[in-house]
Design a protein around this motif. Structure first.
Motif, PDB file in Angstrom:
ATOM      1  N   ARG A  77      39.581  47.236  39.039  1.00 21.88           N
ATOM      2  CA  ARG A  77      39.647  48.439  38.218  1.00 21.88           C
ATOM      3  C   ARG A  77      40.989  48.475  37.519  1.00 21.88           C
ATOM      4  O   ARG A  77      41.989  47.969  38.026  1.00 21.88           O
ATOM      5  CB  ARG A  77      39.492  49.685  39.090  1.00 21.88           C
ATOM      6  CG  ARG A  77      38.176  49.738  39.835  1.00 21.88           C
ATOM      7  CD  ARG A  77      38.134  50.901  40.799  1.00 21.88           C
ATOM      8  NE  ARG A  77      36.931  50.857  41.614  1.00 21.88           N
ATOM      9  CZ  ARG A  77      36.746  51.609  42.682  1.00 21.88           C
ATOM     10  NH1 ARG A  77      37.669  52.438  43.081  1.00 21.88           N
ATOM     11  NH2 ARG A  77      35.624  51.522  43.363  1.00 21.88           N
ATOM     12  N   ALA A  78      41.018  49.108  36.370  1.00 21.37           N
ATOM     13  CA  ALA A  78      42.287  49.245  35.651  1.00 21.37           C
ATOM     14  C   ALA A  78      43.243  50.150  36.419  1.00 21.37           C
ATOM     15  O   ALA A  78      44.459  49.954  36.371  1.00 21.37           O
ATOM     16  CB  ALA A  78      42.035  49.782  34.244  1.00 21.37           C
ATOM     17  N   ALA A  79      42.693  51.132  37.136  1.00 23.34           N
ATOM     18  CA  ALA A  79      43.546  52.028  37.922  1.00 23.34           C
ATOM     19  C   ALA A  79      44.292  51.232  38.984  1.00 23.34           C
ATOM     20  O   ALA A  79      43.722  50.404  39.679  1.00 23.34           O
ATOM     21  CB  ALA A  79      42.696  53.112  38.592  1.00 23.34           C
ATOM     22  N   GLY A  80      45.584  51.475  39.086  1.00 21.30           N
ATOM     23  CA  GLY A  80      46.392  50.794  40.083  1.00 21.30           C
ATOM     24  C   GLY A  80      47.068  49.538  39.577  1.00 21.30           C
ATOM     25  O   GLY A  80      47.924  48.970  40.257  1.00 21.30           O
ATOM     26  N   ASP A  82      49.726  47.826  37.409  1.00 23.03           N
ATOM     27  CA  ASP A  82      50.970  48.149  36.701  1.00 23.03           C
ATOM     28  C   ASP A  82      51.968  47.028  36.958  1.00 23.03           C
ATOM     29  O   ASP A  82      52.749  47.064  37.901  1.00 23.03           O
ATOM     30  CB  ASP A  82      51.528  49.499  37.166  1.00 23.03           C
ATOM     31  CG  ASP A  82      52.722  49.958  36.328  1.00 23.03           C
ATOM     32  OD1 ASP A  82      53.129  49.203  35.409  1.00 23.03           O
ATOM     33  OD2 ASP A  82      53.244  51.052  36.595  1.00 23.03           O
ATOM     34  N   ASP A  89      49.397  43.522  32.577  1.00 18.15           N
ATOM     35  CA  ASP A  89      48.325  44.406  33.034  1.00 18.15           C
ATOM     36  C   ASP A  89      46.962  43.876  32.599  1.00 18.15           C
ATOM     37  O   ASP A  89      46.010  43.832  33.391  1.00 18.15           O
ATOM     38  CB  ASP A  89      48.523  45.818  32.476  1.00 18.15           C
ATOM     39  CG  ASP A  89      49.720  46.533  33.078  1.00 18.15           C
ATOM     40  OD1 ASP A  89      50.269  46.044  34.086  1.00 18.15           O
ATOM     41  OD2 ASP A  89      50.105  47.584  32.522  1.00 18.15           O
ATOM     42  N   PRO A 132      36.427  57.428  34.461  1.00 14.84           N
ATOM     43  CA  PRO A 132      37.630  57.026  35.210  1.00 14.84           C
ATOM     44  C   PRO A 132      38.237  55.724  34.689  1.00 14.84           C
ATOM     45  O   PRO A 132      39.462  55.581  34.639  1.00 14.84           O
ATOM     46  CB  PRO A 132      37.118  56.868  36.649  1.00 14.84           C
ATOM     47  CG  PRO A 132      35.898  57.709  36.720  1.00 14.84           C
ATOM     48  CD  PRO A 132      35.275  57.618  35.364  1.00 14.84           C
ATOM     49  N   GLU A 133      37.389  54.767  34.298  1.00 14.38           N
ATOM     50  CA  GLU A 133      37.909  53.492  33.807  1.00 14.38           C
ATOM     51  C   GLU A 133      38.594  53.666  32.449  1.00 14.38           C
ATOM     52  O   GLU A 133      39.642  53.068  32.185  1.00 14.38           O
ATOM     53  CB  GLU A 133      36.779  52.473  33.705  1.00 14.38           C
ATOM     54  CG  GLU A 133      37.240  51.042  33.737  1.00 14.38           C
ATOM     55  CD  GLU A 133      37.900  50.649  35.044  1.00 14.38           C
ATOM     56  OE1 GLU A 133      38.708  49.708  35.003  1.00 14.38           O
ATOM     57  OE2 GLU A 133      37.631  51.262  36.087  1.00 14.38           O
ATOM     58  N   ALA A 136      41.962  55.137  33.009  1.00 14.10           N
ATOM     59  CA  ALA A 136      42.912  54.141  33.516  1.00 14.10           C
ATOM     60  C   ALA A 136      43.385  53.215  32.403  1.00 14.10           C
ATOM     61  O   ALA A 136      44.569  52.871  32.328  1.00 14.10           O
ATOM     62  CB  ALA A 136      42.267  53.336  34.640  1.00 14.10           C
ATOM     63  N   GLY A 139      45.868  54.882  30.421  1.00 19.47           N
ATOM     64  CA  GLY A 139      47.136  54.871  31.142  1.00 19.47           C
ATOM     65  C   GLY A 139      47.911  53.588  30.897  1.00 19.47           C
ATOM     66  O   GLY A 139      49.139  53.610  30.749  1.00 19.47           O
ATOM     67  N   LEU A 140      47.212  52.439  30.855  1.00 22.84           N
ATOM     68  CA  LEU A 140      47.871  51.171  30.545  1.00 22.84           C
ATOM     69  C   LEU A 140      48.537  51.237  29.167  1.00 22.84           C
ATOM     70  O   LEU A 140      49.670  50.793  28.989  1.00 22.84           O
ATOM     71  CB  LEU A 140      46.863  50.009  30.549  1.00 22.84           C
ATOM     72  CG  LEU A 140      46.114  49.671  31.834  1.00 22.84           C
ATOM     73  CD1 LEU A 140      45.248  48.443  31.629  1.00 22.84           C
ATOM     74  CD2 LEU A 140      47.066  49.457  32.981  1.00 22.84           C
TER      75      LEU A 140
END
Length: 199
Positions: A77-80, A82, A89, A132-133, A136, A139-140
């Motif tokens: 997942r993209a979340a997490g 960094d 990323d 959610p994806e 994320a 966020g990147l």
């Protein structure tokens, strides 16, 4: 053990993490065997040695159960993610995305087809997986802007998720080949970063 259900905000699951994982894997195995339309909560209950009431109490409906199983079993997942750079990323995401691409791409394609005629499934997929994806991925991009790597007004930034997903889904159709880590990293360097003016 009480765990937070990945698919529903603010609701607690009474199943252990191990039991949830076992159940989700069984749902996806059955989905691969029979397809979305033929999958039933009765069959899932029998296959997982659960009561149908428990399934409905936890996930409300077949679309929510399938969407949550897909989200839970997603290998990356993209979340997490960094790494400190946007390229890092995207490369980390790309390398993780190909790990089970052959199995998961076919499954996601089948569910994507089913959701075209099933509004409840479409909404469940958006709520549990897509939104959610997307958040994320945004966020990147936001972190890259804050680091000064990327201008805030680059039009292509909004299309990074589309480009990455497109590469995963389309390669088997165009090249008759599965997605690989090398392919996705080359795609990041040749397509996504130039579009973002980072190459």
């Amino acid at each position: 053990m009480v765990v937070q259900d990945a698919g529903t905000t603010g609701r607690r699951s009474r199943l252990s993490a191990e039991r949830e994982h076992e159940l989700f894997e069984a749902v996806l195995d059955h989905l691969r065997e029979v397809g979305y339309e033929a999958l039933t909560m009765d069959a899932v209950a029998a296959r997982t040695r659960s009561s149908k009431a428990t399934l409905y109490r936890q996930w409300r409906s077949k679309p929510h159960l399938v969407a949550t199983a897909l989200r839970h079993s997603k290998p990356v997942r993209a979340a997490g993610i960094d790494t400190g750079s946007l390229r890092g990323d995207l490369v980390q995401f790309a390398e993780g995305a190909c790990q089970s691409a052959e199995k998961d791409t076919a499954l996601l394609r089948a569910v994507a087809f089913a959701q075209q005629s099933n509004e409840e499934l479409r909404q469940a997929l958006r709520h549990v997986m897509i939104e959610p994806e997307l958040a994320a991925f945004h966020g990147l991009i936001d972190r890259a802007v804050r680091r000064g790597e990327l201008a805030a007004d680059i039009p292509a930034a909004a299309f990074v998720p589309h480009m990455m997903l497109g590469a995963c889904l389309v390669r088997p159709l165009i090249d008759d080949a599965q997605v690989s880590s090398d392919y996705l990293v080359r795609y990041v360097d040749a397509v996504i970063l130039p579009a973002l003016r980072l190459n």
